[in-house]
Design an enzyme around this catalytic site. Structure first.
Site, PDB file in Angstrom:
ATOM      1  N   GLU A  60      46.119  37.011  30.794  1.00  0.00           N
ATOM      2  CA  GLU A  60      47.176  36.980  31.800  1.00  0.00           C
ATOM      3  C   GLU A  60      47.869  35.628  31.811  1.00  0.00           C
ATOM      4  OE1 GLU A  60      44.762  40.359  32.397  1.00  0.00           O
ATOM      5  OE2 GLU A  60      44.139  38.254  32.361  1.00  0.00           O
ATOM      6  N   HIS A 129      40.118  46.383  41.151  1.00  0.00           N
ATOM      7  CA  HIS A 129      41.294  47.158  40.760  1.00  0.00           C
ATOM      8  C   HIS A 129      42.051  47.676  41.975  1.00  0.00           C
ATOM      9  CE1 HIS A 129      38.507  47.392  37.337  1.00  0.00           C
ATOM     10  NE2 HIS A 129      39.563  47.553  36.569  1.00  0.00           N
TER      11      HIS A 129
END
Length: 338
Positions: A60, A129
């Site tokens: 990321e 998540h």
């Protein structure tokens, strides 16, 4: 107009942007050949080529860092972080580089990039998540933060975000990604994938960032919500027989304070709703703004209805979410204050 799910509307927006602007690029983990973990980019690499839509390593920090460099030299990258929970390794790049580039360069450089992130719970994705981290971005000067609640807005807001000269955080509520959300019962709809959620115009169009919309007019109470919680708010006031005005913020920064204050000065009461945890959530900012701007009009304290102040509880996911019963109860408490 064709009916689309939010996923299809987002894909359509990216397709339009890639077709009309050669400076737009789309990339992230698995977004190219596979089409993204939620299939938002399916078919874009085949249609527009591997230099316009491509896969990246699992980094990321690298994804966002590369996008900042590309944006500072004139490209318009649209990157996907697979889940909003995964953005933390890139947070320093977002806050210290993307958000500050215009200011630290005295306007010599800008950072026209969009960071797309699926946000919130509702897919049994457990703690890593399912987070709703919007407050971490609204606290940062130099960023814009967008949270659509339906396919029509998702496409128009995403195209506006791509055209914006500054970095935009685009949070996509995954509980309403694939179809209708059963706001009345606070649980998924059976066979939800087979029913589109809304009509979406073909071709390019934009919706202005910083402009809220009134989803339901009312006179006794104002409910402020965004993303998935807009559907919960509408279900709550309908079931509870509450004469509430429901405002879909759509953009958290810039915030449409005029629409909010006009409504609250009319109704004289306000409930704020979001899925994220209570403490230091964006609802606290909304409550403070309403109190500061509408103090002499208020007839009751502003109340917040939110997720719990706990790590995301996988086994109690559907109890964690603010549901219609909790929202309706809060509305009635506010209405009972004399």
């Amino acid at each position: 107009m064709p009916c689309m799910t939010m996923i299809e509307a987002i894909r359509d927006a990216l397709d339009v942007a890639l077709a009309q602007d050669p400076e737009v690029t789309v990339f992230g983990q698995d977004v190219g050949f596979f089409g993204g973990v939620f299939r938002c980019t399916a078919g874009l690499q085949k249609k527009h080529g591997e230099t316009r839509c491509f896969d990246t390593p699992i980094s990321e920090l690298g994804i966002v860092g590369a996008a900042i460099g590309m944006a500072s030299y004139g490209l318009k990258p649209v990157v996907e972080i697979q889940f909003a929970d995964y953005m933390y390794p890139a947070y320093d790049q977002i806050v210290s580089e993307a958000a500050r580039l215009r200011f630290r360069s005295a306007g010599e450089f800008t950072c026209p990039m969009v960071i797309r992130m699926p946000t919130g719970g509702g897919i049994f994705g457990a703690q890593t998540h399912s987070q709703s981290p919007e407050a971490l971005f609204t606290h940062v000067a130099g960023l814009k933060t967008v949270v659509p609640s339906n396919p029509h807005d998702a496409k128009g807001l995403l195209l506006a975000a791509i055209a914006d000269p500054d970095p935009v955080i685009f949070l996509e509520p995954k509980r309403i990604y694939n179809g209708p959300f059963d706001g009345h019962h606070n649980r998924p709809v059976t066979a939800w994938r087979s029913h589109p959620l809304g009509e979406v115009p073909e071709g390019p169009y934009t919706l202005p960032l910083g402009q809220a919309v009134i989803r339901r007019e009312g006179a006794a109470l104002t409910v402020l919500a965004y993303g998935t919680m807009v559907h919960v708010a509408l279900a709550a006031v309908q079931e509870g027989g509450i004469d509430a005005e429901v405002i879909d913020l759509r953009t958290l920064l810039p915030l449409d304070l005029e629409t909010i204050t006009t409504s609250v000065r009319k109704t004289r009461r306000c409930v704020v709703l979001h899925e994220a945890t209570l403490t230091s959530g964006f609802g606290a900012e909304l409550a403070a703004l309403v109190q500061a701007e509408c103090f002499w009009h208020l007839e009751a304290p502003v109340e917040r209805v939110t997720g719990w102040d706990t790590p995301y509880p996988h086994t109690n996911e559907w109890d964690y979410f603010p549901g219609p019963a909790r929202v309706a109860a809060a509305c009635h408490r506010v209405l009972e204050v004399k």
